[in-house]
Write a protein that holds these residues in place. Structure first.
Motif, PDB file in Angstrom:
ATOM      1  N   ARG A  16     -11.560  16.983  36.893  1.00  0.00           N
ATOM      2  CA  ARG A  16     -10.691  16.802  35.732  1.00  0.00           C
ATOM      3  C   ARG A  16     -11.069  17.779  34.623  1.00  0.00           C
ATOM      4  NH1 ARG A  16     -11.744  11.361  36.796  1.00  0.00           N
ATOM      5  NH2 ARG A  16     -12.910  11.133  34.862  1.00  0.00           N
ATOM      6  N   LEU A  17     -12.376  18.013  34.452  1.00  0.00           N
ATOM      7  CA  LEU A  17     -12.837  18.952  33.432  1.00  0.00           C
ATOM      8  C   LEU A  17     -12.390  20.377  33.760  1.00  0.00           C
ATOM      9  CD1 LEU A  17     -14.534  19.340  30.837  1.00  0.00           C
ATOM     10  CD2 LEU A  17     -16.497  19.744  32.326  1.00  0.00           C
ATOM     11  N   MET A  18     -12.507  20.777  35.021  1.00  0.00           N
ATOM     12  CA  MET A  18     -12.060  22.118  35.433  1.00  0.00           C
ATOM     13  C   MET A  18     -10.570  22.300  35.144  1.00  0.00           C
ATOM     14  SD  MET A  18     -13.817  22.661  39.132  1.00  0.00           S
ATOM     15  CE  MET A  18     -15.358  21.815  39.446  1.00  0.00           C
ATOM     16  N   LEU A  19      -9.782  21.281  35.498  1.00  0.00           N
ATOM     17  CA  LEU A  19      -8.343  21.358  35.286  1.00  0.00           C
ATOM     18  C   LEU A  19      -8.027  21.421  33.795  1.00  0.00           C
ATOM     19  CD1 LEU A  19      -5.605  21.361  36.659  1.00  0.00           C
ATOM     20  CD2 LEU A  19      -5.642  18.869  36.593  1.00  0.00           C
ATOM     21  N   GLN A  20      -8.705  20.616  33.011  1.00  0.00           N
ATOM     22  CA  GLN A  20      -8.493  20.602  31.564  1.00  0.00           C
ATOM     23  C   GLN A  20      -8.841  21.956  30.945  1.00  0.00           C
ATOM     24  OE1 GLN A  20     -11.165  18.167  29.051  1.00  0.00           O
ATOM     25  NE2 GLN A  20      -9.298  17.069  28.501  1.00  0.00           N
ATOM     26  N   GLN A  21      -9.964  22.527  31.346  1.00  0.00           N
ATOM     27  CA  GLN A  21     -10.374  23.833  30.827  1.00  0.00           C
ATOM     28  C   GLN A  21      -9.361  24.907  31.202  1.00  0.00           C
ATOM     29  OE1 GLN A  21     -13.466  24.821  29.098  1.00  0.00           O
ATOM     30  NE2 GLN A  21     -13.372  22.657  28.601  1.00  0.00           N
ATOM     31  N   ALA A  22      -8.851  24.852  32.430  1.00  0.00           N
ATOM     32  CA  ALA A  22      -7.884  25.853  32.888  1.00  0.00           C
ATOM     33  C   ALA A  22      -6.572  25.735  32.119  1.00  0.00           C
ATOM     34  CB  ALA A  22      -7.632  25.704  34.385  1.00  0.00           C
ATOM     35  N   ARG A  23      -6.124  24.518  31.882  1.00  0.00           N
ATOM     36  CA  ARG A  23      -4.859  24.307  31.177  1.00  0.00           C
ATOM     37  C   ARG A  23      -4.951  24.700  29.709  1.00  0.00           C
ATOM     38  NH1 ARG A  23      -3.023  18.598  33.849  1.00  0.00           N
ATOM     39  NH2 ARG A  23      -2.130  19.502  35.735  1.00  0.00           N
ATOM     40  N   GLN A  24      -6.128  24.556  29.135  1.00  0.00           N
ATOM     41  CA  GLN A  24      -6.291  24.897  27.727  1.00  0.00           C
ATOM     42  C   GLN A  24      -6.415  26.398  27.524  1.00  0.00           C
ATOM     43  OE1 GLN A  24      -9.567  22.465  26.477  1.00  0.00           O
ATOM     44  NE2 GLN A  24      -8.286  20.664  26.226  1.00  0.00           N
ATOM     45  N   GLY A  25      -6.605  27.129  28.625  1.00  0.00           N
ATOM     46  CA  GLY A  25      -6.624  28.581  28.552  1.00  0.00           C
ATOM     47  C   GLY A  25      -7.709  29.135  27.661  1.00  0.00           C
ATOM     48  N   ARG A  26      -8.847  28.525  27.684  1.00  0.00           N
ATOM     49  CA  ARG A  26      -9.941  28.993  26.845  1.00  0.00           C
ATOM     50  C   ARG A  26     -10.591  30.229  27.428  1.00  0.00           C
ATOM     51  NH1 ARG A  26     -12.536  23.191  25.366  1.00  0.00           N
ATOM     52  NH2 ARG A  26     -11.036  22.684  23.773  1.00  0.00           N
ATOM     53  N   GLU A  30     -16.176  31.230  28.717  1.00  0.00           N
ATOM     54  CA  GLU A  30     -17.289  30.312  28.495  1.00  0.00           C
ATOM     55  C   GLU A  30     -16.767  28.879  28.470  1.00  0.00           C
ATOM     56  OE1 GLU A  30     -20.644  30.880  28.362  1.00  0.00           O
ATOM     57  OE2 GLU A  30     -20.006  32.853  29.029  1.00  0.00           O
ATOM     58  N   LEU A  31     -17.500  27.971  29.058  1.00  0.00           N
ATOM     59  CA  LEU A  31     -17.156  26.563  29.026  1.00  0.00           C
ATOM     60  C   LEU A  31     -17.345  26.066  27.606  1.00  0.00           C
ATOM     61  CD1 LEU A  31     -16.362  24.060  30.635  1.00  0.00           C
ATOM     62  CD2 LEU A  31     -18.776  23.648  31.035  1.00  0.00           C
ATOM     63  N   ASP A  32     -16.305  25.495  27.037  1.00  0.00           N
ATOM     64  CA  ASP A  32     -16.328  25.106  25.638  1.00  0.00           C
ATOM     65  C   ASP A  32     -16.089  23.607  25.530  1.00  0.00           C
ATOM     66  OD1 ASP A  32     -16.179  24.921  22.925  1.00  0.00           O
ATOM     67  OD2 ASP A  32     -14.363  26.124  22.704  1.00  0.00           O
ATOM     68  N   VAL A  33     -17.063  22.871  25.059  1.00  0.00           N
ATOM     69  CA  VAL A  33     -16.903  21.436  24.868  1.00  0.00           C
ATOM     70  C   VAL A  33     -17.055  21.085  23.393  1.00  0.00           C
ATOM     71  CG1 VAL A  33     -17.565  20.755  27.179  1.00  0.00           C
ATOM     72  CG2 VAL A  33     -19.326  21.023  25.446  1.00  0.00           C
ATOM     73  N   GLU A  34     -16.877  22.074  22.532  1.00  0.00           N
ATOM     74  CA  GLU A  34     -16.946  21.849  21.097  1.00  0.00           C
ATOM     75  C   GLU A  34     -15.665  21.172  20.624  1.00  0.00           C
ATOM     76  OE1 GLU A  34     -19.674  22.419  19.257  1.00  0.00           O
ATOM     77  OE2 GLU A  34     -20.585  22.968  21.156  1.00  0.00           O
ATOM     78  N   ASP A  35     -15.670  20.716  19.365  1.00  0.00           N
ATOM     79  CA  ASP A  35     -14.495  20.074  18.780  1.00  0.00           C
ATOM     80  C   ASP A  35     -13.293  20.995  18.866  1.00  0.00           C
ATOM     81  OD1 ASP A  35     -16.110  18.259  16.072  1.00  0.00           O
ATOM     82  OD2 ASP A  35     -16.198  18.041  18.233  1.00  0.00           O
ATOM     83  N   ASP A  36     -12.156  20.411  19.167  1.00  0.00           N
ATOM     84  CA  ASP A  36     -10.929  21.168  19.346  1.00  0.00           C
ATOM     85  C   ASP A  36      -9.837  20.539  18.490  1.00  0.00           C
ATOM     86  OD1 ASP A  36      -8.804  22.600  20.210  1.00  0.00           O
ATOM     87  OD2 ASP A  36      -9.054  22.132  22.345  1.00  0.00           O
ATOM     88  N   MET A  37      -9.349  21.275  17.516  1.00  0.00           N
ATOM     89  CA  MET A  37      -8.365  20.741  16.592  1.00  0.00           C
ATOM     90  C   MET A  37      -6.989  20.569  17.243  1.00  0.00           C
ATOM     91  SD  MET A  37     -10.220  20.180  14.174  1.00  0.00           S
ATOM     92  CE  MET A  37      -9.589  20.021  12.534  1.00  0.00           C
ATOM     93  N   GLU A  38      -6.722  21.265  18.340  1.00  0.00           N
ATOM     94  CA  GLU A  38      -5.425  21.176  18.998  1.00  0.00           C
ATOM     95  C   GLU A  38      -5.199  19.796  19.607  1.00  0.00           C
ATOM     96  OE1 GLU A  38      -5.244  24.191  21.953  1.00  0.00           O
ATOM     97  OE2 GLU A  38      -5.840  25.758  20.567  1.00  0.00           O
ATOM     98  N   ASN A  39      -6.231  19.120  19.998  1.00  0.00           N
ATOM     99  CA  ASN A  39      -6.129  17.859  20.712  1.00  0.00           C
ATOM    100  C   ASN A  39      -6.727  16.758  19.841  1.00  0.00           C
ATOM    101  OD1 ASN A  39      -6.090  15.772  22.531  1.00  0.00           O
ATOM    102  ND2 ASN A  39      -7.168  16.871  24.148  1.00  0.00           N
ATOM    103  N   PRO A  40      -5.892  15.916  19.199  1.00  0.00           N
ATOM    104  CA  PRO A  40      -6.428  14.908  18.279  1.00  0.00           C
ATOM    105  C   PRO A  40      -7.406  13.931  18.933  1.00  0.00           C
ATOM    106  CG  PRO A  40      -4.042  14.681  18.551  1.00  0.00           C
ATOM    107  CD  PRO A  40      -4.471  15.889  19.311  1.00  0.00           C
ATOM    108  N   GLN A  41      -7.166  13.580  20.212  1.00  0.00           N
ATOM    109  CA  GLN A  41      -8.096  12.693  20.907  1.00  0.00           C
ATOM    110  C   GLN A  41      -9.215  13.503  21.542  1.00  0.00           C
ATOM    111  OE1 GLN A  41      -5.500  11.226  23.927  1.00  0.00           O
ATOM    112  NE2 GLN A  41      -4.841   9.468  22.719  1.00  0.00           N
TER     113      GLN A  41
END
Length: 164
Positions: free
Chosen positions: A61-71, A74-85
């Motif tokens: 799920r994390l791989m898919l989420q990272q791919a969809r977010q197009g970051r 580098e693997l980024d798990v910092e705060d993301d303002m685009e996604n309120p949750q």
């Protein structure tokens, strides 16, 4: 007359098939040769267990989420303002993934991550850069999860021609 028409139609059909066949491209992946790999049987066991028990669900799920977010790469798990949750949910998913990796045998971490990345790739239609991001995330997860026995997985990240 009918024979000539038939031959012309057959020749045109053949030309069409040959032209059409050359448009498609197949991606062939080769896994390491188990005969030359001393831990080959262990790796096969890891792959079999992954297929039977579907390990690393959170990592997938994390791989898919990272791919969809197009970051970035580098693997980024910092705060993301685009996604309120996002920040809390993403960090929780990241922690679950790291916990799943810690439960794997050290020699299974990379082969299982590779299998997980392949499974994510096959779950839907992804752009070439998304596929690249899926494998990049999988490759770097041991490092960002601080898996002591493994730093970065040595598997290759798929590359695609620029005309894609």
């Amino acid at each position: 007359m009918a024979n000539k028409l038939f031959l012309v139609c057959a020749a045109l059909a053949l030309c069409f098939l040959l032209t059409n066949a050359s448009i498609y491209r197949t991606i062939v992946e080769f896994d390491e040769d188990d005969a030359t790999n001393p831990i080959g049987p262990k790796v096969r066991k890891c792959q079999k267990e992954f297929q039977e028990e579907q390990h690393l669900r959170a990592c997938q799920r994390l791989m898919l989420q990272q791919a969809r977010q197009g970051r970035s790469d580098e693997l980024d798990v910092e705060d993301d303002m685009e996604n309120p949750q996002g920040p809390q949910q993403e960090k929780k998913l990241f922690q679950q993934c790291c916990n799943e990796l810690r439960q794997e045998e050290p020699y299974c971490v990379c082969p299982t991550l590779k299998q997980a990345a392949k499974a994510v790739r096959l779950q839907g239609q992804h752009q070439p850069m998304q596929v690249r991001k899926i494998f990049q995330t999988a490759k770097n997860l041991p490092k960002v999860c601080n898996i002591q026995e493994v730093d970065v997985c040595p598997f290759k990240i798929p590359s695609f021609p620029s005309y894609y």
